[in-house]
Write a protein that holds these residues in place. Structure first.
Motif, PDB file in Angstrom:
ATOM      1  N   LYS A   1       6.107   5.075  -3.750  1.00 54.95           N
ATOM      2  CA  LYS A   1       4.845   5.816  -3.720  1.00 54.95           C
ATOM      3  C   LYS A   1       4.058   5.436  -4.963  1.00 54.95           C
ATOM      4  CE  LYS A   1       6.817  10.091  -2.793  1.00 54.95           C
ATOM      5  NZ  LYS A   1       6.783  11.531  -3.036  1.00 54.95           N
ATOM      6  N   CYS A   2       2.734   5.559  -4.924  1.00 54.22           N
ATOM      7  CA  CYS A   2       1.942   5.182  -6.090  1.00 54.22           C
ATOM      8  C   CYS A   2       2.078   6.236  -7.192  1.00 54.22           C
ATOM      9  CB  CYS A   2       0.481   4.997  -5.706  1.00 54.22           C
ATOM     10  SG  CYS A   2      -0.368   6.563  -5.431  1.00 54.22           S
ATOM     11  N   PHE A   3       1.597   5.920  -8.381  1.00 54.25           N
ATOM     12  CA  PHE A   3       1.771   6.822  -9.529  1.00 54.25           C
ATOM     13  C   PHE A   3       0.999   8.124  -9.351  1.00 54.25           C
ATOM     14  CE2 PHE A   3      -2.236   6.377 -11.979  1.00 54.25           C
ATOM     15  CZ  PHE A   3      -2.830   5.343 -11.274  1.00 54.25           C
ATOM     16  N   ILE A   4      -0.026   8.118  -8.531  1.00 55.44           N
ATOM     17  CA  ILE A   4      -0.817   9.340  -8.341  1.00 55.44           C
ATOM     18  C   ILE A   4      -0.107  10.294  -7.379  1.00 55.44           C
ATOM     19  CG2 ILE A   4      -2.991  10.244  -7.420  1.00 55.44           C
ATOM     20  CD1 ILE A   4      -4.055   7.377  -8.532  1.00 55.44           C
ATOM     21  N   CYS A   5       0.359   9.768  -6.269  1.00 55.25           N
ATOM     22  CA  CYS A   5       1.088  10.605  -5.302  1.00 55.25           C
ATOM     23  C   CYS A   5       2.376  11.129  -5.924  1.00 55.25           C
ATOM     24  CB  CYS A   5       1.384   9.819  -4.044  1.00 55.25           C
ATOM     25  SG  CYS A   5      -0.112   9.429  -3.120  1.00 55.25           S
ATOM     26  N   GLU A   6       2.930  10.397  -6.873  1.00 53.73           N
ATOM     27  CA  GLU A   6       4.174  10.747  -7.542  1.00 53.73           C
ATOM     28  C   GLU A   6       3.956  11.863  -8.571  1.00 53.73           C
ATOM     29  OE1 GLU A   6       7.400  10.525  -6.915  1.00 53.73           O
ATOM     30  OE2 GLU A   6       7.236   8.365  -6.573  1.00 53.73           O
TER      31      GLU A   6
ATOM     32  N   LYS B   1       0.828  -1.197   0.000  1.00 53.62           N
ATOM     33  CA  LYS B   1       0.000   0.000   0.000  1.00 53.62           C
ATOM     34  C   LYS B   1       0.868   1.255   0.000  1.00 53.62           C
ATOM     35  CE  LYS B   1      -3.955  -2.233   1.994  1.00 53.62           C
ATOM     36  NZ  LYS B   1      -4.747  -2.522   3.193  1.00 53.62           N
ATOM     37  N   CYS B   2       0.492   2.227  -0.810  1.00 47.94           N
ATOM     38  CA  CYS B   2       1.206   3.501  -0.851  1.00 47.94           C
ATOM     39  C   CYS B   2       1.142   4.134   0.545  1.00 47.94           C
ATOM     40  CB  CYS B   2       0.554   4.420  -1.885  1.00 47.94           C
ATOM     41  SG  CYS B   2       1.170   6.105  -1.836  1.00 47.94           S
ATOM     42  N   PRO B   3       2.286   4.573   1.068  1.00 50.74           N
ATOM     43  CA  PRO B   3       2.294   5.103   2.435  1.00 50.74           C
ATOM     44  C   PRO B   3       1.523   6.416   2.575  1.00 50.74           C
ATOM     45  CG  PRO B   3       4.438   5.382   1.394  1.00 50.74           C
ATOM     46  CD  PRO B   3       3.615   4.549   0.459  1.00 50.74           C
ATOM     47  N   ILE B   4       1.216   7.072   1.449  1.00 55.58           N
ATOM     48  CA  ILE B   4       0.489   8.345   1.526  1.00 55.58           C
ATOM     49  C   ILE B   4      -1.016   8.133   1.365  1.00 55.58           C
ATOM     50  CG2 ILE B   4       0.170  10.614   0.437  1.00 55.58           C
ATOM     51  CD1 ILE B   4       3.146  10.331  -0.453  1.00 55.58           C
ATOM     52  N   CYS B   5      -1.405   7.369   0.328  1.00 56.66           N
ATOM     53  CA  CYS B   5      -2.837   7.312   0.003  1.00 56.66           C
ATOM     54  C   CYS B   5      -3.444   5.920   0.142  1.00 56.66           C
ATOM     55  CB  CYS B   5      -3.065   7.830  -1.411  1.00 56.66           C
ATOM     56  SG  CYS B   5      -2.497   6.672  -2.658  1.00 56.66           S
ATOM     57  N   ASN B   6      -2.596   4.915   0.440  1.00 58.84           N
ATOM     58  CA  ASN B   6      -3.115   3.567   0.678  1.00 58.84           C
ATOM     59  C   ASN B   6      -3.540   2.821  -0.596  1.00 58.84           C
ATOM     60  OD1 ASN B   6      -3.448   1.711   2.806  1.00 58.84           O
ATOM     61  ND2 ASN B   6      -5.658   2.021   2.858  1.00 58.84           N
TER      62      ASN B   6
HETATM   63 ZN    ZN Z   1      -0.338   7.152  -3.205  1.00 57.14          ZN
END
Ligand code: ZN
Length: 198
Positions: free
Chosen positions: A67-72, A55-60
């Motif tokens: 980090k996931c592609f969206i948070c990136e 799970k992405c540590p920011i948005c899960n």
């Molecule tokens: Zn994320």
């Protein structure tokens, strides 16, 4: 009747959603027809997917990166947050290309009947994030259901004094429907015509 290894493969397929006895048998037999390299790829993908996805540590959201592609992605609007009940919904919205803000994925929805309480759905992570990032609007994009409603109202109550616009998808999305089975036009309209929760 079946050799043990074949039987075990059939049983494995049956653990997947929507796969009954007949389909599991058909899939298992079709595996027997695969080339060695295909089998290799199949079994290593099964192995890898569980090992590399977290799970992405920011948005899960599920990701295989830090980090996931969206948070990136720094080009996304950072003042609007879409809260969803699972990662599948993120991928669905992204496929439709209809939302350009940030997401936050809960660990499901509150459902007291199923023993899922507010402390079980990862709200702490969401609330921390809302406190630290400056969101002007938070959209609850849950499937229309009692659980979705309960979860929306619960979070809204916590955020009451924070002066953030809180919205949800407009009606038109059929009650009880899984997001992925809703046609894209309906979903897009529900997002564009979203309503303030009061
Ligand atoms: Zn994320």
């Amino acid at each position: 009747m079946y050799p043990d290894s074949l039987k075990s493969l059939i049983e494995s397929f049956k653990t997947l959603p929507g796969i009954g006895e007949k389909t599991a048998e058909r899939l298992a037999f079709s595996v027997l027809d695969l080339e060695d390299e295909q089998i290799e790829l199949f079994s290593s993908s099964l192995d890898e997917v569980k090992k590399s996805i977290h799970k992405c540590p920011i948005c899960n959201t599920l990701t295989d990166k830090d980090k996931c592609f969206i948070c990136e992605d720094s080009n996304r609007k950072s003042d609007i947050l879409c809260v969803v009940e699972d990662t599948k919904t993120v991928f669905l919205f992204e496929k439709l290309g209809m939302f350009h803000g940030k997401y936050h994925v809960l660990d499901g929805l509150i459902s007291p009947l199923d023993g899922i309480n507010p402390e079980d759905i990862g709200l702490g992570m969401l609330l921390d994030r809302i406190e630290n990032e400056k969101f002007g609007e938070i959209i609850f994009a849950f499937k229309p259901s009692i659980e979705g409603e309960t979860t929306s109202l619960y979070i809204k109550k916590i955020l009451e004094d924070m002066n953030i616009k809180i919205t949800r998808l407009a009606s038109g999305v059929p009650i009880g429907a899984d997001m992925e089975y809703i046609d894209s036009l309906t979903l897009e309209r529900a997002l564009n015509d979203r309503k303030i929760i009061d």
